[in-house]
Design a protein around this motif. Structure first.
Motif, PDB file in Angstrom:
ATOM      1  N   GLU A  42      36.667  61.949  73.916  1.00 11.11           N
ATOM      2  CA  GLU A  42      35.221  61.825  74.213  1.00 11.11           C
ATOM      3  C   GLU A  42      34.921  60.350  74.427  1.00 11.11           C
ATOM      4  OE1 GLU A  42      32.769  63.823  71.084  1.00 11.11           O
ATOM      5  OE2 GLU A  42      34.723  64.694  70.595  1.00 11.11           O
ATOM      6  N   MET A  43      34.281  60.051  75.557  1.00 16.88           N
ATOM      7  CA  MET A  43      33.982  58.657  75.899  1.00 16.88           C
ATOM      8  C   MET A  43      32.494  58.372  75.740  1.00 16.88           C
ATOM      9  SD  MET A  43      36.998  57.620  76.951  1.00 16.88           S
ATOM     10  CE  MET A  43      36.402  55.971  77.260  1.00 16.88           C
ATOM     11  N   SER A  44      32.159  57.152  75.312  1.00 16.28           N
ATOM     12  CA  SER A  44      30.769  56.684  75.325  1.00 16.28           C
ATOM     13  C   SER A  44      30.808  55.175  75.572  1.00 16.28           C
ATOM     14  CB  SER A  44      30.083  56.990  73.986  1.00 16.28           C
ATOM     15  OG  SER A  44      30.767  56.325  72.940  1.00 16.28           O
ATOM     16  N   PHE A  50      32.471  56.532  84.198  1.00 14.55           N
ATOM     17  CA  PHE A  50      33.478  56.429  85.261  1.00 14.55           C
ATOM     18  C   PHE A  50      34.899  56.658  84.732  1.00 14.55           C
ATOM     19  CE2 PHE A  50      30.007  53.447  86.391  1.00 14.55           C
ATOM     20  CZ  PHE A  50      29.498  54.177  87.458  1.00 14.55           C
ATOM     21  N   ILE A  51      35.021  56.997  83.456  1.00 20.43           N
ATOM     22  CA  ILE A  51      36.363  57.117  82.866  1.00 20.43           C
ATOM     23  C   ILE A  51      36.667  58.588  82.581  1.00 20.43           C
ATOM     24  CG2 ILE A  51      37.850  56.404  80.949  1.00 20.43           C
ATOM     25  CD1 ILE A  51      36.011  53.963  80.613  1.00 20.43           C
ATOM     26  N   PRO A  52      37.784  59.103  83.098  1.00 27.16           N
ATOM     27  CA  PRO A  52      38.107  60.519  82.875  1.00 27.16           C
ATOM     28  C   PRO A  52      38.383  60.824  81.400  1.00 27.16           C
ATOM     29  CG  PRO A  52      39.898  59.390  84.036  1.00 27.16           C
ATOM     30  CD  PRO A  52      38.792  58.408  83.920  1.00 27.16           C
ATOM     31  N   GLU A  56      45.298  63.474  80.340  1.00 23.09           N
ATOM     32  CA  GLU A  56      46.369  63.114  81.281  1.00 23.09           C
ATOM     33  C   GLU A  56      45.952  61.982  82.212  1.00 23.09           C
ATOM     34  OE1 GLU A  56      48.108  66.427  83.282  1.00 23.09           O
ATOM     35  OE2 GLU A  56      48.655  67.382  81.393  1.00 23.09           O
ATOM     36  N   LYS A  57      44.655  61.657  82.206  1.00 23.65           N
ATOM     37  CA  LYS A  57      44.172  60.591  83.099  1.00 23.65           C
ATOM     38  C   LYS A  57      43.586  59.410  82.341  1.00 23.65           C
ATOM     39  CE  LYS A  57      43.280  63.728  86.871  1.00 23.65           C
ATOM     40  NZ  LYS A  57      42.344  64.730  87.305  1.00 23.65           N
ATOM     41  N   ASN A  58      43.559  59.511  81.020  1.00 23.42           N
ATOM     42  CA  ASN A  58      42.976  58.459  80.184  1.00 23.42           C
ATOM     43  C   ASN A  58      44.107  57.687  79.489  1.00 23.42           C
ATOM     44  OD1 ASN A  58      41.685  57.202  77.772  1.00 23.42           O
ATOM     45  ND2 ASN A  58      39.874  58.215  78.607  1.00 23.42           N
ATOM     46  N   THR A  59      43.968  56.356  79.405  1.00 21.95           N
ATOM     47  CA  THR A  59      45.052  55.541  78.831  1.00 21.95           C
ATOM     48  C   THR A  59      45.340  55.932  77.373  1.00 21.95           C
ATOM     49  OG1 THR A  59      43.484  53.786  78.238  1.00 21.95           O
ATOM     50  CG2 THR A  59      44.605  53.559  80.334  1.00 21.95           C
ATOM     51  N   ALA A  60      44.292  56.324  76.647  1.00 24.91           N
ATOM     52  CA  ALA A  60      44.505  56.733  75.244  1.00 24.91           C
ATOM     53  C   ALA A  60      45.289  58.042  75.183  1.00 24.91           C
ATOM     54  CB  ALA A  60      43.159  56.880  74.532  1.00 24.91           C
ATOM     55  N   VAL A  79      34.104  47.383  76.585  1.00 30.10           N
ATOM     56  CA  VAL A  79      34.677  46.704  77.745  1.00 30.10           C
ATOM     57  C   VAL A  79      34.566  47.634  78.951  1.00 30.10           C
ATOM     58  CG1 VAL A  79      36.660  45.427  78.566  1.00 30.10           C
ATOM     59  CG2 VAL A  79      36.426  45.842  76.116  1.00 30.10           C
ATOM     60  N   ARG A  80      33.734  47.262  79.912  1.00 31.67           N
ATOM     61  CA  ARG A  80      33.552  48.078  81.118  1.00 31.67           C
ATOM     62  C   ARG A  80      34.873  48.228  81.891  1.00 31.67           C
ATOM     63  NH1 ARG A  80      31.366  45.120  86.211  1.00 31.67           N
ATOM     64  NH2 ARG A  80      33.522  45.419  86.809  1.00 31.67           N
ATOM     65  N   PRO A  81      35.154  49.408  82.471  1.00 33.20           N
ATOM     66  CA  PRO A  81      36.409  49.546  83.239  1.00 33.20           C
ATOM     67  C   PRO A  81      36.389  48.743  84.534  1.00 33.20           C
ATOM     68  CG  PRO A  81      35.097  51.553  83.415  1.00 33.20           C
ATOM     69  CD  PRO A  81      34.405  50.672  82.403  1.00 33.20           C
ATOM     70  N   ALA A  82      37.604  48.487  85.076  1.00 35.90           N
ATOM     71  CA  ALA A  82      37.775  47.725  86.326  1.00 35.90           C
ATOM     72  C   ALA A  82      37.064  46.375  86.243  1.00 35.90           C
ATOM     73  CB  ALA A  82      37.281  48.540  87.519  1.00 35.90           C
ATOM     74  N   SER A  83      37.280  45.684  85.137  1.00 38.56           N
ATOM     75  CA  SER A  83      36.581  44.438  84.836  1.00 38.56           C
ATOM     76  C   SER A  83      37.467  43.198  84.930  1.00 38.56           C
ATOM     77  CB  SER A  83      36.043  44.508  83.399  1.00 38.56           C
ATOM     78  OG  SER A  83      37.146  44.713  82.510  1.00 38.56           O
ATOM     79  N   GLY A  84      38.769  43.382  84.769  1.00 35.44           N
ATOM     80  CA  GLY A  84      39.644  42.214  84.612  1.00 35.44           C
ATOM     81  C   GLY A  84      39.653  41.716  83.173  1.00 35.44           C
ATOM     82  N   LEU A  85      39.049  42.518  82.291  1.00 31.71           N
ATOM     83  CA  LEU A  85      39.019  42.143  80.863  1.00 31.71           C
ATOM     84  C   LEU A  85      39.830  43.142  80.029  1.00 31.71           C
ATOM     85  CD1 LEU A  85      35.255  41.164  80.413  1.00 31.71           C
ATOM     86  CD2 LEU A  85      37.202  39.728  80.989  1.00 31.71           C
ATOM     87  N   GLY A  86      40.817  43.751  80.662  1.00 29.20           N
ATOM     88  CA  GLY A  86      41.714  44.627  79.918  1.00 29.20           C
ATOM     89  C   GLY A  86      41.022  45.831  79.307  1.00 29.20           C
ATOM     90  N   SER A  87      40.124  46.443  80.067  1.00 30.45           N
ATOM     91  CA  SER A  87      39.401  47.597  79.540  1.00 30.45           C
ATOM     92  C   SER A  87      40.345  48.764  79.262  1.00 30.45           C
ATOM     93  CB  SER A  87      38.318  48.024  80.543  1.00 30.45           C
ATOM     94  OG  SER A  87      37.693  49.198  80.129  1.00 30.45           O
ATOM     95  N   ALA A  90      42.499  47.942  76.242  1.00 30.42           N
ATOM     96  CA  ALA A  90      41.858  47.964  74.916  1.00 30.42           C
ATOM     97  C   ALA A  90      41.934  49.375  74.332  1.00 30.42           C
ATOM     98  CB  ALA A  90      40.405  47.499  75.027  1.00 30.42           C
ATOM     99  N   SER A  91      41.633  50.377  75.160  1.00 25.44           N
ATOM    100  CA  SER A  91      41.695  51.758  74.666  1.00 25.44           C
ATOM    101  C   SER A  91      43.133  52.159  74.337  1.00 25.44           C
ATOM    102  CB  SER A  91      41.136  52.727  75.711  1.00 25.44           C
ATOM    103  OG  SER A  91      39.764  52.525  75.908  1.00 25.44           O
ATOM    104  N   ALA A  92      44.069  51.725  75.183  1.00 21.99           N
ATOM    105  CA  ALA A  92      45.478  52.083  74.953  1.00 21.99           C
ATOM    106  C   ALA A  92      45.994  51.437  73.667  1.00 21.99           C
ATOM    107  CB  ALA A  92      46.318  51.640  76.147  1.00 21.99           C
ATOM    108  N   LEU A 122      49.817  54.401  83.735  1.00 26.38           N
ATOM    109  CA  LEU A 122      49.038  55.547  84.233  1.00 26.38           C
ATOM    110  C   LEU A 122      47.955  55.088  85.206  1.00 26.38           C
ATOM    111  CD1 LEU A 122      48.368  58.666  83.756  1.00 26.38           C
ATOM    112  CD2 LEU A 122      46.639  57.821  82.163  1.00 26.38           C
ATOM    113  N   VAL A 123      47.245  54.000  84.879  1.00 29.57           N
ATOM    114  CA  VAL A 123      46.100  53.624  85.724  1.00 29.57           C
ATOM    115  C   VAL A 123      46.425  52.582  86.796  1.00 29.57           C
ATOM    116  CG1 VAL A 123      44.343  54.295  84.069  1.00 29.57           C
ATOM    117  CG2 VAL A 123      45.153  51.940  84.057  1.00 29.57           C
ATOM    118  N   SER A 124      47.406  51.710  86.557  1.00 33.15           N
ATOM    119  CA  SER A 124      47.643  50.659  87.560  1.00 33.15           C
ATOM    120  C   SER A 124      48.949  50.854  88.312  1.00 33.15           C
ATOM    121  CB  SER A 124      47.620  49.275  86.913  1.00 33.15           C
ATOM    122  OG  SER A 124      48.836  49.026  86.243  1.00 33.15           O
TER     123      SER A 124
END
Ligand SMILES: Nc1ncnc2c1ncn2[C@@H]1O[C@H](COP(=O)(O)OP(=O)(O)O)[C@@H](O)[C@H]1O
Ligand SMILES: N[C@@H](CCOP(=O)(O)O)C(=O)O
Length: 291
Positions: A42-44, A50-52, A56-60, A79-87, A90-92, A122-124
């Motif tokens: 569950e994401m918040s 924007f995060i699945p 199977e599609k989430n880094t966690a 940390v917002r996704p696609a930020s360049g701040l390791g979003s 961080a979850s992984a 998975l994401v990059s």
């Protein structure tokens, strides 16, 4: 639920593409886990729409799979996704530390680095470790073939995040395949200078080491107003400025006394080109923590 706070990170720092990374004191993700028959997520929080949530599609989820540790996972994004701040990292990293504890796997933080990097793959498309290493170990990290080396630095930083989305996967496609020897020589010198600077918490040496002629110019093209923001930060006292990770975040090294002015200058410069942004006055911080 077992709770972990996992920090944002800034990778590359100019001269250390896919190798250097730093943990940021703020912002951070909060990852909560409890044992379950199968993994659910569950994401918040920032950009969570924007995060699945599909594991199977989430880094966690990739980390839960890699650790064979099914869990109910709740992630509050700082940390917002696609930020360049390791979003994504961080979850992984947060999930890796939390699930290791929850299931008593007994792995060290260093051993969790390649597991958390499964989320990055998975994401990059590639399991680069330069965000998950500092997110787990804290400080300034050097993620090399032979393992991760960590320096306990605490340099002041400003990170400015424009309201632009740059996915790491897309930004990896613009990285040049080859480099001229003189550019490689320059990069080696700067990477060495930056490493010494981190040991000494010396903003001047770190700033010099953040210059890069190979990867950063191609990435800067993806960020509206980058040159203007860089100039503004340098004029306001930054000792070095570069793209944070794959962008669009822009990171400045500095003295603590200049941090506020640099943040204002970067915000104004993005504003001048019609891009909204937010600035974090932060510093190099510690790795993920269990609460
Ligand atoms: N838990 C997660 N946190 C953030 N992004 C995630 C997560 N799981 C999957 N993603 C996906 O990863 C991508 C963002 O990662 P990336 O492009 O590497 O950005 P960042 O530089 O912020 O880490 C987005 O497509 C996002 O949907
Ligand atoms: N070395 C990677 C780092 C990506 O960092 P992110 O914070 O943008 O995910 C790269 O430069 O591609």
């Amino acid at each position: 639920m077992l709770t972990v706070r996992a920090p944002a990170t800034s990778a590359n720092l100019g001269s250390g593409f896919d190798v250097f990374g730093t943990a940021l004191e703020r912002p951070a993700d909060v990852v909560r886990v409890e044992r379950a028959e199968e993994t659910t997520i569950e994401m918040s929080g920032a950009g969570s729409e924007f995060i699945p949530e599909d594991p199977e599609k989430n880094t966690a989820g990739a980390v839960a799979e890699a650790l064979d540790a099914p869990a109910r996972i709740k992630i509050d994004k700082g940390v917002r996704p696609a930020s360049g701040l390791g979003s994504s990292a961080a979850s992984a990293a947060g999930a890796a530390l939390a699930l290791n504890e929850l299931y008593d796997r007994g792995l060290s933080r260093s051993e969790l680095v390649p597991i958390a990097a499964e989320g990055e793959a998975l994401v990059s498309g590639e399991a680069h470790e330069d965000n998950v290493a500092p997110a787990l170990l804290g400080g300034f990290t050097i993620a090399a073939e032979d393992g991760v080396t960590c320096v306990d630095a605490s340099l002041p930083l400003v990170v400015c995040l424009p309201d632009i989305v740059v996915s790491t996967r897309d930004a990896r496609r613009v990285v040049p395949d080859t480099a001229a020897v003189e550019d490689v020589v320059d990069t080696v010198g700067r990477a060495a200078t930056l490493t010494v600077g981190m040991h000494r918490d010396d903003p001047e040496l770190v700033g010099q080491g953040m210059e890069d002629r190979i990867v950063t110019p191609a990435r800067a093209e993806l960020i509206d107003g980058y040159d203007r923001v860089r100039e503004a930060a340098l004029e306001a006292g930054a000792t070095g400025v570069t793209v944070s990770g794959a962008g669009p975040g822009v990171i400045a090294a500095c003295y603590e006394s200049d941090r506020r002015e640099i943040a204002g200058a970067m915000l104004d410069a993005f504003d001048d080109v019609g891009v909204e942004s937010r600035a974090y006055q932060t510093r190099i911080g510690g790795g993920a923590t269990i609460h």
